[in-house]
Design a protein around this motif. Structure first.
Motif, PDB file in Angstrom:
ATOM      1  N   PRO A   1      41.679 -54.213  -7.426  1.00 19.82           N
ATOM      2  CA  PRO A   1      40.341 -54.308  -6.850  1.00 19.82           C
ATOM      3  C   PRO A   1      39.406 -55.099  -7.753  1.00 19.82           C
ATOM      4  CG  PRO A   1      40.752 -52.098  -7.690  1.00 19.82           C
ATOM      5  CD  PRO A   1      42.045 -52.837  -7.786  1.00 19.82           C
ATOM      6  N   TRP A   2      38.515 -55.875  -7.120  1.00 16.89           N
ATOM      7  CA  TRP A   2      37.617 -56.753  -7.880  1.00 16.89           C
ATOM      8  C   TRP A   2      36.268 -56.748  -7.174  1.00 16.89           C
ATOM      9  CZ3 TRP A   2      39.620 -60.178 -11.861  1.00 16.89           C
ATOM     10  CH2 TRP A   2      38.670 -61.043 -12.426  1.00 16.89           C
ATOM     11  N   LEU A   3      35.275 -56.155  -7.801  1.00 15.64           N
ATOM     12  CA  LEU A   3      33.949 -56.071  -7.200  1.00 15.64           C
ATOM     13  C   LEU A   3      33.279 -57.439  -7.209  1.00 15.64           C
ATOM     14  CD1 LEU A   3      31.725 -54.099  -6.092  1.00 15.64           C
ATOM     15  CD2 LEU A   3      30.806 -54.127  -8.433  1.00 15.64           C
ATOM     16  N   VAL A   4      32.821 -57.878  -6.030  1.00 14.72           N
ATOM     17  CA  VAL A   4      32.192 -59.202  -5.925  1.00 14.72           C
ATOM     18  C   VAL A   4      30.732 -59.110  -5.495  1.00 14.72           C
ATOM     19  CG1 VAL A   4      34.365 -60.411  -5.528  1.00 14.72           C
ATOM     20  CG2 VAL A   4      33.065 -59.558  -3.561  1.00 14.72           C
ATOM     21  N   GLY A   5      30.175 -57.910  -5.484  1.00 10.38           N
ATOM     22  CA  GLY A   5      28.756 -57.798  -5.198  1.00 10.38           C
ATOM     23  C   GLY A   5      28.409 -56.600  -4.341  1.00 10.38           C
ATOM     24  N   GLY A   6      27.144 -56.571  -3.919  1.00 10.56           N
ATOM     25  CA  GLY A   6      26.655 -55.536  -3.032  1.00 10.56           C
ATOM     26  C   GLY A   6      26.919 -55.886  -1.582  1.00 10.56           C
TER      27      GLY A   6
ATOM     28  N   GLU B   1      43.157 -66.530 -11.682  1.00 14.62           N
ATOM     29  CA  GLU B   1      42.597 -67.445 -10.687  1.00 14.62           C
ATOM     30  C   GLU B   1      41.237 -66.962 -10.200  1.00 14.62           C
ATOM     31  OE1 GLU B   1      46.631 -69.169  -8.507  1.00 14.62           O
ATOM     32  OE2 GLU B   1      45.880 -67.164  -7.987  1.00 14.62           O
ATOM     33  N   MET B   2      41.109 -65.648 -10.016  1.00 15.40           N
ATOM     34  CA  MET B   2      39.847 -65.083  -9.544  1.00 15.40           C
ATOM     35  C   MET B   2      38.740 -65.319 -10.561  1.00 15.40           C
ATOM     36  SD  MET B   2      38.641 -63.453  -6.911  1.00 15.40           S
ATOM     37  CE  MET B   2      37.409 -62.240  -6.371  1.00 15.40           C
ATOM     38  N   LEU B   3      39.053 -65.140 -11.811  1.00 12.97           N
ATOM     39  CA  LEU B   3      38.065 -65.349 -12.869  1.00 12.97           C
ATOM     40  C   LEU B   3      37.588 -66.798 -12.871  1.00 12.97           C
ATOM     41  CD1 LEU B   3      36.629 -63.870 -15.183  1.00 12.97           C
ATOM     42  CD2 LEU B   3      38.478 -64.641 -16.688  1.00 12.97           C
ATOM     43  N   GLU B   4      38.525 -67.725 -12.705  1.00 10.50           N
ATOM     44  CA  GLU B   4      38.177 -69.143 -12.683  1.00 10.50           C
ATOM     45  C   GLU B   4      37.398 -69.503 -11.416  1.00 10.50           C
ATOM     46  OE1 GLU B   4      41.974 -70.994 -13.043  1.00 10.50           O
ATOM     47  OE2 GLU B   4      42.082 -70.725 -15.228  1.00 10.50           O
ATOM     48  N   TYR B   5      37.716 -68.835 -10.323  1.00  7.08           N
ATOM     49  CA  TYR B   5      37.118 -69.164  -9.026  1.00  7.08           C
ATOM     50  C   TYR B   5      35.701 -68.624  -8.882  1.00  7.08           C
ATOM     51  CZ  TYR B   5      36.650 -69.401  -3.890  1.00  7.08           C
ATOM     52  OH  TYR B   5      36.225 -69.653  -2.606  1.00  7.08           O
TER      53      TYR B   5
ATOM     54  N   PRO C   1      33.465 -63.363 -13.652  1.00  6.03           N
ATOM     55  CA  PRO C   1      33.836 -61.955 -13.868  1.00  6.03           C
ATOM     56  C   PRO C   1      33.333 -61.056 -12.753  1.00  6.03           C
ATOM     57  CG  PRO C   1      32.039 -62.601 -15.323  1.00  6.03           C
ATOM     58  CD  PRO C   1      32.515 -63.860 -14.663  1.00  6.03           C
ATOM     59  N   GLU C   2      33.887 -59.853 -12.722  1.00  8.79           N
ATOM     60  CA  GLU C   2      33.455 -58.895 -11.715  1.00  8.79           C
ATOM     61  C   GLU C   2      31.952 -58.644 -11.803  1.00  8.79           C
ATOM     62  OE1 GLU C   2      35.641 -55.478 -10.234  1.00  8.79           O
ATOM     63  OE2 GLU C   2      36.935 -55.686 -12.005  1.00  8.79           O
ATOM     64  N   ASP C   3      31.386 -58.353 -10.643  1.00  6.58           N
ATOM     65  CA  ASP C   3      29.977 -58.011 -10.576  1.00  6.58           C
ATOM     66  C   ASP C   3      29.767 -56.601 -11.147  1.00  6.58           C
ATOM     67  OD1 ASP C   3      27.288 -58.055  -9.957  1.00  6.58           O
ATOM     68  OD2 ASP C   3      27.597 -58.856  -7.942  1.00  6.58           O
ATOM     69  N   SER C   4      28.536 -56.241 -11.345  1.00  2.00           N
ATOM     70  CA  SER C   4      28.189 -54.903 -11.821  1.00  2.00           C
ATOM     71  C   SER C   4      27.058 -54.352 -10.971  1.00  2.00           C
ATOM     72  CB  SER C   4      27.764 -54.937 -13.286  1.00  2.00           C
ATOM     73  OG  SER C   4      27.258 -53.676 -13.686  1.00  2.00           O
ATOM     74  N   LEU C   5      27.212 -53.115 -10.536  1.00  2.00           N
ATOM     75  CA  LEU C   5      26.162 -52.458  -9.767  1.00  2.00           C
ATOM     76  C   LEU C   5      25.505 -51.355 -10.585  1.00  2.00           C
ATOM     77  CD1 LEU C   5      27.998 -52.157  -6.327  1.00  2.00           C
ATOM     78  CD2 LEU C   5      26.330 -53.886  -7.031  1.00  2.00           C
ATOM     79  N   THR C   6      25.680 -51.392 -11.880  1.00  2.00           N
ATOM     80  CA  THR C   6      25.098 -50.381 -12.759  1.00  2.00           C
ATOM     81  C   THR C   6      23.593 -50.303 -12.536  1.00  2.00           C
ATOM     82  OG1 THR C   6      26.782 -50.798 -14.423  1.00  2.00           O
ATOM     83  CG2 THR C   6      24.799 -49.626 -15.137  1.00  2.00           C
ATOM     84  N   GLY C   7      23.117 -49.099 -12.352  1.00  2.00           N
ATOM     85  CA  GLY C   7      21.688 -48.914 -12.160  1.00  2.00           C
ATOM     86  C   GLY C   7      21.269 -48.907 -10.701  1.00  2.00           C
ATOM     87  N   VAL C   8      22.186 -49.293  -9.799  1.00  2.00           N
ATOM     88  CA  VAL C   8      21.857 -49.244  -8.376  1.00  2.00           C
ATOM     89  C   VAL C   8      21.999 -47.809  -7.907  1.00  2.00           C
ATOM     90  CG1 VAL C   8      22.482 -50.053  -6.065  1.00  2.00           C
ATOM     91  CG2 VAL C   8      22.640 -51.603  -8.017  1.00  2.00           C
ATOM     92  N   GLU C   9      20.991 -47.313  -7.212  1.00  2.00           N
ATOM     93  CA  GLU C   9      20.995 -45.921  -6.760  1.00  2.00           C
ATOM     94  C   GLU C   9      22.149 -45.676  -5.803  1.00  2.00           C
ATOM     95  OE1 GLU C   9      17.981 -42.850  -4.412  1.00  2.00           O
ATOM     96  OE2 GLU C   9      17.389 -44.897  -4.862  1.00  2.00           O
ATOM     97  N   SER C  10      22.679 -44.475  -5.836  1.00  2.00           N
ATOM     98  CA  SER C  10      23.808 -44.126  -4.982  1.00  2.00           C
ATOM     99  C   SER C  10      23.502 -44.351  -3.528  1.00  2.00           C
ATOM    100  CB  SER C  10      24.190 -42.658  -5.189  1.00  2.00           C
ATOM    101  OG  SER C  10      25.137 -42.256  -4.221  1.00  2.00           O
TER     102      SER C  10
END
Length: 238
Positions: free
Chosen positions: A181-186, A215-219, A222-231
């Motif tokens: 799995p690779w987080l790509v955003g909200g 390939e994903m890293l180059e494309y 890095p993975e996105d981060s949702l740290t701090g986003v409310e549940s």
């Protein structure tokens, strides 16, 4: 033992149910036409490994006790109907959406661009508060779902989520499936994991829409981060 509810097992949904069951995850299936549920269950049981496959006879029974609910119906009207019927029975759960903005008509399958921008954003607009929302598998052809699991190195499965809490739940389940799995955003990035999006059209190590981690890293970086986003389980977020 991990388990999921899966609602609306057509071809794509049945393949996803097979993916989870073949990796030891119990699956509770529901289809509003019970013969279709029976057919799907037989196909899933044929590949299940140390996993139970059960048929629920109503929506409430399907989701009871489940942390993750995978909604694999067509988008728009069928989704509205499921969510309306379940109501607050979804509260506190995470809904994993796999829809694409496609209508099945007598003339064939026709794209219909959502006013909200993507099928994921449409679903976000009708989800009740208190339900986590994530999206994955929309970028994959049905045949790829099981075909490309357990590759070495693993094929990447891009997903989006409405919060860091939702991301953690979904990641734990997806990591069981033999994909990375690779987080790509909200949820606002849903269009990129839907048909025609950047993670559907790209070609990688294993063919269209299937990249390895390098390939994903180059494309896309890095993975996105949702740290701090409310549940998402205390409100909706994009």
């Amino acid at each position: 033992m991990a388990s999921i509810a899966l609602i609306g097992p057509g071809r794509h949904g049945t393949a996803i149910a097979q993916l989870f069951a073949s990796h030891g995850v119990d699956v509770h299936l529901y289809h509003h036409r019970e013969p279709k549920a029976q057919t799907a269950a037989a196909q899933v049981r044929a590949v299940a490994k140390n996993a139970e496959v059960r048929i629920a006879h109503d929506l409430a029974a399907a989701v009871e006790g489940q942390e993750l609910v995978v909604l694999t119906t067509l988008w728009d009207k069928p989704q509205r109907e499921v969510i309306a019927q379940l109501g607050d029975k979804l509260t506190g759960k995470v809904l994993l959406d796999v829809s694409n903005p496609l209508d099945v008509t007598p003339a064939g399958i026709i794209p219909r661009p959502p006013v909200e921008g993507s099928a994921g954003q449409f679903l976000a607009s009708i989800l009740p508060a208190g339900v986590g929302h994530a999206k994955a598998f929309s970028n994959l052809a049905t045949a790829f779902i099981n075909e490309s699991a357990d590759m070495e190195p693993r094929a990447v499965l891009p997903f989006v989520a409405d919060s860091a809490d939702t991301e953690r739940v979904v990641r734990d389940y997806l990591e069981l499936t033999g994909w990375q799995p690779w987080l790509v955003g909200g949820i606002s990035e849903s269009k990129h994991v839907e048909i025609g999006g950047k993670y559907n059209a790209v070609h990688g190590r294993y063919g269209r829409s299937r990249l390895d981690a390098k390939e994903m890293l180059e494309y896309s970086g890095p993975e996105d981060s949702l740290t701090g986003v409310e549940s998402g389980r205390t409100g909706r977020h994009g």
